[in-house]
Write a protein that holds these residues in place. Sequence first.
Motif, PDB file in Angstrom:
ATOM      1  N   GLN A 163      26.209 -87.405  61.047  1.00  0.00           N
ATOM      2  CA  GLN A 163      25.212 -88.118  60.478  1.00  0.00           C
ATOM      3  C   GLN A 163      25.101 -88.001  58.893  1.00  0.00           C
TER       4      GLN A 163
ATOM      5  N   TYR B 255      22.904 -92.808  48.171  1.00  0.00           N
ATOM      6  CA  TYR B 255      22.679 -93.019  49.760  1.00  0.00           C
ATOM      7  C   TYR B 255      21.699 -91.957  50.026  1.00  0.00           C
TER       8      TYR B 255
ATOM      9  N   ALA C 214      19.870 -91.141  53.817  1.00  0.00           N
ATOM     10  CA  ALA C 214      19.806 -91.640  55.157  1.00  0.00           C
ATOM     11  C   ALA C 214      18.442 -91.532  55.633  1.00  0.00           C
ATOM     12  N   ASP C 215      18.018 -92.158  56.635  1.00  0.00           N
ATOM     13  CA  ASP C 215      16.895 -92.096  57.367  1.00  0.00           C
ATOM     14  C   ASP C 215      16.931 -91.396  58.506  1.00  0.00           C
ATOM     15  N   PRO C 216      16.483 -90.158  58.650  1.00  0.00           N
ATOM     16  CA  PRO C 216      16.660 -89.264  59.605  1.00  0.00           C
ATOM     17  C   PRO C 216      16.394 -89.718  60.991  1.00  0.00           C
ATOM     18  N   GLN C 217      15.616 -90.733  61.114  1.00  0.00           N
ATOM     19  CA  GLN C 217      14.932 -91.477  62.106  1.00  0.00           C
ATOM     20  C   GLN C 217      16.101 -92.378  62.775  1.00  0.00           C
ATOM     21  N   LYS C 218      16.902 -92.772  61.886  1.00  0.00           N
ATOM     22  CA  LYS C 218      17.928 -94.030  62.371  1.00  0.00           C
ATOM     23  C   LYS C 218      19.416 -93.389  62.565  1.00  0.00           C
TER      24      LYS C 218
END
Length: 126
Positions: free
Chosen positions: A104, A2, A4-8
């Motif tokens: 996050q 996994y 992560a998308d740092p924008q989400k």
Amino acid sequence: MYIADPQKLPSGVFLYTLRPVRPAMLAEGPTAEEQALAGAHWQYSIDLLKRGVVVFGGRTMTRDSSSFAPVVIRAASMEAARAIVEGDPAVAGGVFHAEIFPFQPMLMGEWPQESATVTSGGVSYD
């Protein structure tokens, strides 16, 4: 794996750390009260896991003032996360100091087999 998308930015995920108030508890051993509260903490943590609140928990293997335990939980808000942490008998009883953070998850992979001490079929606490 996994990534992560740092924008989400996630909501409802928190990380808290537990540190012993008396680090000598780890090196010299706990008092009877600390031992009782640590046992109640363990049962409380298992209950949170069974209810799907705890995502991950662990501890460092140090036995000095650098020791801490990170726990990742699901909660609706910071206030709800704080209530979960403050409901821990060892936090309420003054054995552990807790600090809470919005969290996050960024990178997750498979758990390394060589570091696992239990499996999903491990010890039952029912």
